[in-house]
Design an enzyme around this catalytic site. Structure first.
Site, PDB file in Angstrom:
ATOM      1  CG  ASP A  67      -0.301  -0.513   2.503  1.00 29.85           C
ATOM      2  OD1 ASP A  67       0.934  -0.534   2.572  1.00 29.85           O
ATOM      3  OD2 ASP A  67      -1.038  -0.875   3.427  1.00 29.85           O
ATOM      4  CG  ASN A 136      -9.061  -1.604  11.918  1.00 31.15           C
ATOM      5  OD1 ASN A 136      -8.155  -2.270  11.418  1.00 31.15           O
ATOM      6  ND2 ASN A 136      -9.468  -0.458  11.406  1.00 31.15           N
ATOM      7  CG  HIS A 138      -5.867  -2.254   8.876  1.00 33.49           C
ATOM      8  ND1 HIS A 138      -6.034  -0.996   9.425  1.00 33.49           N
ATOM      9  CD2 HIS A 138      -4.535  -2.498   8.927  1.00 33.49           C
ATOM     10  CE1 HIS A 138      -4.860  -0.524   9.778  1.00 33.49           C
ATOM     11  NE2 HIS A 138      -3.934  -1.408   9.502  1.00 33.49           N
ATOM     12  CD  GLU A 143      -8.790   0.869   7.760  1.00 30.39           C
ATOM     13  OE1 GLU A 143      -8.803  -0.044   8.621  1.00 30.39           O
ATOM     14  OE2 GLU A 143      -8.192   1.938   7.938  1.00 30.39           O
TER      15      GLU A 143
END
Ligand code: F6R
Length: 236
Positions: A67, A136, A138, A143
């Site tokens: 990313d 979380n 990810h 996400e």
């Protein structure tokens, strides 16, 4: 799934580096999928040591990163390209032209996403993908969501991720709110996946990801379906 529990961040880094080194030795022209963040820094340090001592040769290796932030060029010190150069590529004998990170300042993000998927396909896919995991759940910047996004795409970052990233920026307004990330299908197409996690704060999400329901609300949970997943963790 193989879960290797170790006692410290240093041990996690050494173990992960050994696994990556084995991949490079067995297939010197491997395509490695790489991650940024605090989890892989120790792994990269160890790989640099192995390269400097003459035990590991990166000259045939190609890398594709997961990313990049939208709006940051490779020369911005918070861009993932900059992170990869300073934490790994500048210190090993890899050919820079064989290192790939999505272009955060591409004129057309959709086109950049398609280009990135095509590039990975043309390289013959990823042999070994290194992943960290967000609090979380990810992976990359996939996400929590209602669906698994398959291909490389632009993601609106969750507030919790923006807050976690803000520690690296002088002003809150400077923290990017979007990122280009490989999709779940691209990640899952890697022949092998190596997930690393360290710290008591990652324990709960790691357990949910590895043993809980498989759901896009915990993107890393999809890794349970991967036929060759190795987890190296120090979370106790
Ligand atoms: C980074 C990335 C992220 C991180 C995750 C964990 O390229 O894709 O998914 O792996 O945010 O970050 P750290 O390792 O900083 O806890």
């Amino acid at each position: 799934m193989r879960v290797i529990k170790v006692g410290s961040y240093d041990q996690m880094s050494r173990t992960a580096a050994n696994i990556i080194a084995a991949q490079i030795i067995m297939k010197p022209d491997s395509v490695l999928g790489l991650a940024t963040g605090s989890s892989p820094i120790g792994t990269y340090k160890r790989l640099i040591e192995m390269n400097k001592s003459g035990d590991l040769d990166f000259s045939g290796i190609t890398t594709v990163n997961l990313d990049e932030y939208c709006g940051l060029s490779g020369s911005h010190d918070q861009s993932y390209r900059y992170f990869m150069n300073t934490n790994l590529f500048d210190h090993i004998n890899i050919k820079k032209e064989n290192t790939h990170v999505p272009d955060g300042v591409a004129a057309d993000y959709d086109e950049e996403c398609r280009r990135y998927d095509k590039l990975i396909e043309e390289l013959g896919g990823i042999d070994l993908q290194l992943l960290g995991i967000g609090h979380n759940g990810h992976i990359g910047f996939n996400e929590p969501d209602e669906v698994f996004e398959k291909y490389t795409h632009v993601m609106d970052l969750k507030q919790s991720t923006i807050d976690a990233n803000s520690r690296f920026f002088a002003k809150k307004e400077d923290v990017p709110m979007q990122a280009i990330t490989m999709g779940i299908k691209t990640i899952m197409s890697a022949k092998k996946i190596l997930l690393i996690a360290s710290g008591a704060d990652k324990k709960e999400i790691l357990e949910r990801a590895l043993y809980g329901p498989i759901t896009p609300n915990v993107p890393a949970s999809v890794l349970q379906l991967h036929p060759d997943l190795t987890v190296v963790c120090s979370v106790d």
